[in-house]
Design a protein around this motif. Structure first.
Motif, short mmCIF file in Angstrom:
data_model
loop_
_atom_site.label_atom_id
_atom_site.label_comp_id
_atom_site.label_asym_id
_atom_site.label_seq_id
_atom_site.Cartn_x
_atom_site.Cartn_y
_atom_site.Cartn_z
N ILE B 144 0.83 -1.20 0.00
CA ILE B 144 0.00 0.00 0.00
C ILE B 144 0.87 1.25 0.00
CG2 ILE B 144 -1.66 1.31 1.38
CD1 ILE B 144 -2.75 -1.38 2.38
N ASP B 145 0.55 2.21 -0.87
CA ASP B 145 1.35 3.42 -0.82
C ASP B 145 0.56 4.72 -0.66
OD1 ASP B 145 2.27 2.30 -4.03
OD2 ASP B 145 0.55 3.57 -3.61
N ASP B 146 -0.76 4.63 -0.65
CA ASP B 146 -1.51 5.85 -0.38
C ASP B 146 -2.92 5.51 0.07
OD1 ASP B 146 -1.84 8.52 -0.05
OD2 ASP B 146 -1.86 9.04 -2.18
N HIS B 147 -3.60 6.51 0.59
CA HIS B 147 -4.99 6.29 0.96
C HIS B 147 -5.78 7.59 0.85
CE1 HIS B 147 -3.23 7.45 4.94
NE2 HIS B 147 -4.26 8.27 4.88
#
Lengths: 164, 164
Positions: B144-147
């Motif tokens: 995961i690299d962003d939200h």
DNA sequence: ATAATTGCAAACAATTTGCAAACTG
DNA sequence: CAGTTTGCAAATTGTTTGCAATTAT
């Protein structure tokens, strides 16, 4: 036969069975509301229920040209409208200029984990934002009643594909 | 003069001062990159920096007809493009068919709290999703690299307005 | 002076609507 | 058979582009 081959076949059957039960559920819902089950809708449903990715109207149109030549883009728009109304699919907030839809695997409140490389989507339900919600509510005076959460990244498969 | 009146005036001046400093910052950024400061851009900036709500291109166009008659919708699109590129405004994920922009009050990673009645937006930065992110990562294999997170509800003002 | 900017008109893209013919239940 | 649905063409909506005239630095 290798172990992985067996696993692949097993997985295939699991998906087919799952797809069939989902299809039954959806077609029942359609009939319930007086909608008819046309070949076009049937093909669309087959595509949507088996796709792991979210699909734009245009993508559905292209993919269906082989299986159902002559299907109109208009029909796709109208069917997507109905399915969204029935809660069978959900719209995904994408940054692009066109909409994207996805079969709703989880009926309740849920969120998405989206692969930015291949577009695969995984659902999850646990989001535990109560504490944050309370803190924000207290600070701002807002009466919060919903939230949207989305994670983006790279799925397992796409991590192996070394492309950045 | 009543207490509330004094508060209103105080608040008014606070906003004007804040707006002016924000304007200065933005115009400096524009010049830095060789962009010119035209009357059209000035009016747009004034509107955007003072608006508490997110604005669509069309909304900006309408609102500006009084203050700057004859401004073209094209200019608005182009200016919004530049401002987004400079990171001065951020696009809001809306459900409607057109985009929505908002002045970026908080320069770093942040999220929005949106009033579904009047459209007012409040920023917040604390989102503490690390634990959830880790859990999802472990479960799904995603890197995961962003939200993106968004709360919706009713702001203090709109709660008083009894409508539903 | 010079390069950026404006606004028009026209192009483009995504979606919706009117309607006659075809089809489902 | 009645009412739905389809697909065409055309209309709408949102956004972008080409270009000559205008303007900010």
């Amino acid at each position: 036969m290798s172990h992985t081959a067996i696993m692949l076949i097993k997985n295939h059957f699991r998906l087919v069975i799952e797809m069939e039960s989902v299809m039954k559920e959806i077609t029942a819902k359609l009939r319930q509301r007086g909608y008819k089950l046309t070949p076009q809708r049937r093909t669309m449903l087959k595509l949507i229920t088996t796709s792991q990715k979210h699909l734009t109207p245009a993508a559905i149109y292209e993919r269906l040209q082989q299986e159902h030549p002559g299907i109109g883009l208009v029909t796709i728009y109208r069917t997507l409208g109905i399915l969204a109304e029935l809660g069978v699919i959900c719209e995904i907030n994408t940054e692009s200029s066109s909409r994207s839809y996805l079969i709703r695997r989880v009926p309740e409140h849920h969120h998405h984990l989206i692969c930015s490389a291949c577009g695969a989507v995984t659902d999850f339900t646990t989001c535990d934002l109560k504490r944050l919600e309370q803190r924000l509510s207290r600070k701002t005076g807002f009466k919060i009643d919903d939230h949207f959460l989305k994670f983006t990244g790279r799925c397992q498969k796409c991590q192996k594909t070394a492309l950045a």
